[in-house]
Design an enzyme around this catalytic site. Structure first.
Site, PDB file in Angstrom:
ATOM      1  N   MET A 240      28.714 -88.436 -36.966  1.00  0.00           N
ATOM      2  CA  MET A 240      29.588 -89.317 -36.177  1.00  0.00           C
ATOM      3  C   MET A 240      30.189 -90.328 -37.138  1.00  0.00           C
ATOM      4  O   MET A 240      29.842 -91.504 -37.158  1.00  0.00           O
ATOM      5  CB  MET A 240      28.783 -89.980 -35.054  1.00  0.00           C
TER       6      MET A 240
ATOM      7  N   MET B 181      29.166 -83.947 -26.027  1.00  0.00           N
ATOM      8  CA  MET B 181      28.486 -85.223 -25.828  1.00  0.00           C
ATOM      9  C   MET B 181      28.402 -85.521 -24.336  1.00  0.00           C
ATOM     10  O   MET B 181      29.404 -85.439 -23.616  1.00  0.00           O
ATOM     11  CB  MET B 181      29.242 -86.345 -26.539  1.00  0.00           C
TER      12      MET B 181
ATOM     13  N   HIS C  93      24.329 -84.272 -37.252  1.00  0.00           N
ATOM     14  CA  HIS C  93      25.460 -84.581 -36.369  1.00  0.00           C
ATOM     15  C   HIS C  93      26.210 -85.756 -36.973  1.00  0.00           C
ATOM     16  O   HIS C  93      25.735 -86.893 -36.939  1.00  0.00           O
ATOM     17  CB  HIS C  93      24.915 -84.906 -34.975  1.00  0.00           C
TER      18      HIS C  93
ATOM     19  N   MET D 157      25.685 -92.009 -38.525  1.00  0.00           N
ATOM     20  CA  MET D 157      26.721 -92.901 -37.983  1.00  0.00           C
ATOM     21  C   MET D 157      27.141 -93.906 -39.052  1.00  0.00           C
ATOM     22  O   MET D 157      26.301 -94.418 -39.793  1.00  0.00           O
ATOM     23  CB  MET D 157      26.203 -93.645 -36.755  1.00  0.00           C
TER      24      MET D 157
ATOM     25  N   GLY E  33      16.342 -87.608 -27.344  1.00  0.00           N
ATOM     26  CA  GLY E  33      15.839 -88.693 -28.161  1.00  0.00           C
ATOM     27  C   GLY E  33      14.715 -89.449 -27.498  1.00  0.00           C
ATOM     28  O   GLY E  33      13.534 -89.201 -27.743  1.00  0.00           O
TER      29      GLY E  33
ATOM     30  N   PHE F  26      24.983 -94.738 -29.496  1.00  0.00           N
ATOM     31  CA  PHE F  26      23.681 -95.352 -29.243  1.00  0.00           C
ATOM     32  C   PHE F  26      22.796 -94.426 -28.416  1.00  0.00           C
ATOM     33  O   PHE F  26      23.279 -93.714 -27.535  1.00  0.00           O
ATOM     34  CB  PHE F  26      23.838 -96.687 -28.495  1.00  0.00           C
TER      35      PHE F  26
ATOM     36  N   ASP G  49      24.158 -83.393 -25.877  1.00  0.00           N
ATOM     37  CA  ASP G  49      23.535 -84.523 -26.556  1.00  0.00           C
ATOM     38  C   ASP G  49      23.858 -85.804 -25.805  1.00  0.00           C
ATOM     39  O   ASP G  49      25.021 -86.171 -25.686  1.00  0.00           O
ATOM     40  CB  ASP G  49      24.070 -84.598 -27.995  1.00  0.00           C
ATOM     41  N   GLY G  50      22.798 -86.458 -25.297  1.00  0.00           N
ATOM     42  CA  GLY G  50      22.979 -87.754 -24.646  1.00  0.00           C
ATOM     43  C   GLY G  50      22.372 -87.788 -23.264  1.00  0.00           C
ATOM     44  O   GLY G  50      22.817 -87.064 -22.361  1.00  0.00           O
ATOM     45  N   GLY G  51      21.322 -88.571 -23.099  1.00  0.00           N
ATOM     46  CA  GLY G  51      20.709 -88.706 -21.787  1.00  0.00           C
ATOM     47  C   GLY G  51      19.978 -87.471 -21.315  1.00  0.00           C
ATOM     48  O   GLY G  51      19.685 -87.329 -20.122  1.00  0.00           O
TER      49      GLY G  51
ATOM     50  N   SER H 120      15.926 -85.962 -31.402  1.00  0.00           N
ATOM     51  CA  SER H 120      16.771 -86.847 -32.211  1.00  0.00           C
ATOM     52  C   SER H 120      15.949 -87.974 -32.816  1.00  0.00           C
ATOM     53  O   SER H 120      15.385 -88.800 -32.094  1.00  0.00           O
ATOM     54  CB  SER H 120      17.894 -87.435 -31.357  1.00  0.00           C
TER      55      SER H 120
ATOM     56  N   ASP I  84      21.252 -88.030 -36.463  1.00  0.00           N
ATOM     57  CA  ASP I  84      22.521 -88.675 -36.117  1.00  0.00           C
ATOM     58  C   ASP I  84      22.982 -89.549 -37.273  1.00  0.00           C
ATOM     59  O   ASP I  84      22.389 -90.588 -37.575  1.00  0.00           O
ATOM     60  CB  ASP I  84      22.354 -89.529 -34.866  1.00  0.00           C
TER      61      ASP I  84
ATOM     62  N   HIS J 235      17.129 -83.241 -35.002  1.00  0.00           N
ATOM     63  CA  HIS J 235      18.498 -83.730 -34.897  1.00  0.00           C
ATOM     64  C   HIS J 235      18.640 -85.052 -35.645  1.00  0.00           C
ATOM     65  O   HIS J 235      17.880 -85.994 -35.402  1.00  0.00           O
ATOM     66  CB  HIS J 235      18.862 -83.922 -33.414  1.00  0.00           C
TER      67      HIS J 235
END
Length: 218
Positions: A66, A135, A64, A35, A195, A141, A173-175, A8, A33, A31
């Site tokens: 958002m 997610m 993606h 936003m 990311g 964030f 996606d995330g962490g 990301s 993002d 990726h």
């Protein structure tokens, strides 16, 4: 399931995006993002930057969205040349039409669910999508802690996909990092957005390969 890694650029230096893309040339996707500071409380980048990135990298872009009103904006990302365009269940008002427009423009159609959004109500839409994105943090964030509460949903999503033929990619996606990616893979994910775990490393390309190996072990 073939493991795919999608770094990301949210975690990259926005002043050096072309270099950031080149640093992960061994990845499967890049990726992006998008936003809008409405659907999520953050403002990142939009279609003009995506169009510029498409000229600067040979990696397919995994966009993606958002954003509010993805029904209006998503087809343009596909028409610009993005390889995959994902819209959120919580934002799309006409998801079937929008997903079909994404596909008609030549991109893979993705459908995203926030951590608290159940997957079962959307089972009938599986035939309209190429990728389901779950997610594993609240969107908005980078750098957030992985939410283990989503793991059972990943397993349920994989079971639904297998019931429908198993041709849909399951993205998380995330962490996602060295200490979480194996759990995601074990639960059934096969596409991993990372990311900070990539762009926070001294050697992003090596980080991509390390994550790929960890996920492939499962």
């Amino acid at each position: 399931m073939a493991v795919q890694i999608s770094p990301s650029i949210l975690s990259a230096d926005f002043a050096r995006l072309a270099e950031a893309a080149a640093a992960v040339s061994n990845a499967d996707w890049l990726h992006v993002d998008v936003m809008d500071n409405h659907f999520v409380p953050n403002l990142t980048l939009g279609l003009p930057v995506v169009e510029s990135l498409l000229k600067a990298t040979s990696l397919p872009l995994d966009c993606h969205l958002m954003i509010e009103d993805p029904d209006r904006w998503a087809p343009a990302y596909a028409e610009a040349g993005a390889g995959s365009v994902t819209v959120h269940a919580e934002a799309a008002k006409a998801p079937v039409r929008t997903l079909r427009q994404i596909r008609a423009a030549g991109a893979r159609a993705g459908f995203a669910l926030n951590p608290a959004t159940a997957v079962e109500p959307y089972e009938d839409l599986l035939g309209e999508i190429d990728m389901l994105l779950l997610m594993t943090v609240e969107p908005g964030f980078g750098g957030q802690k992985f939410l283990d509460v989503v793991l059972p949903k990943i397993r349920r999503a994989r079971a639904l996909i297998e019931r429908h033929g198993g041709q849909i990619w399951l993205q998380v996606d995330g962490g996602v990092a060295a200490d979480t990616i194996e759990r995601c893979a074990e639960a059934g994910a096969d596409v991993f957005v990372a990311g900070n775990a990539v762009y926070g490393a001294d050697e992003p390309a090596r980080a991509v390969e390390e994550l790929r190996k960890l996920a492939a072990k499962v």
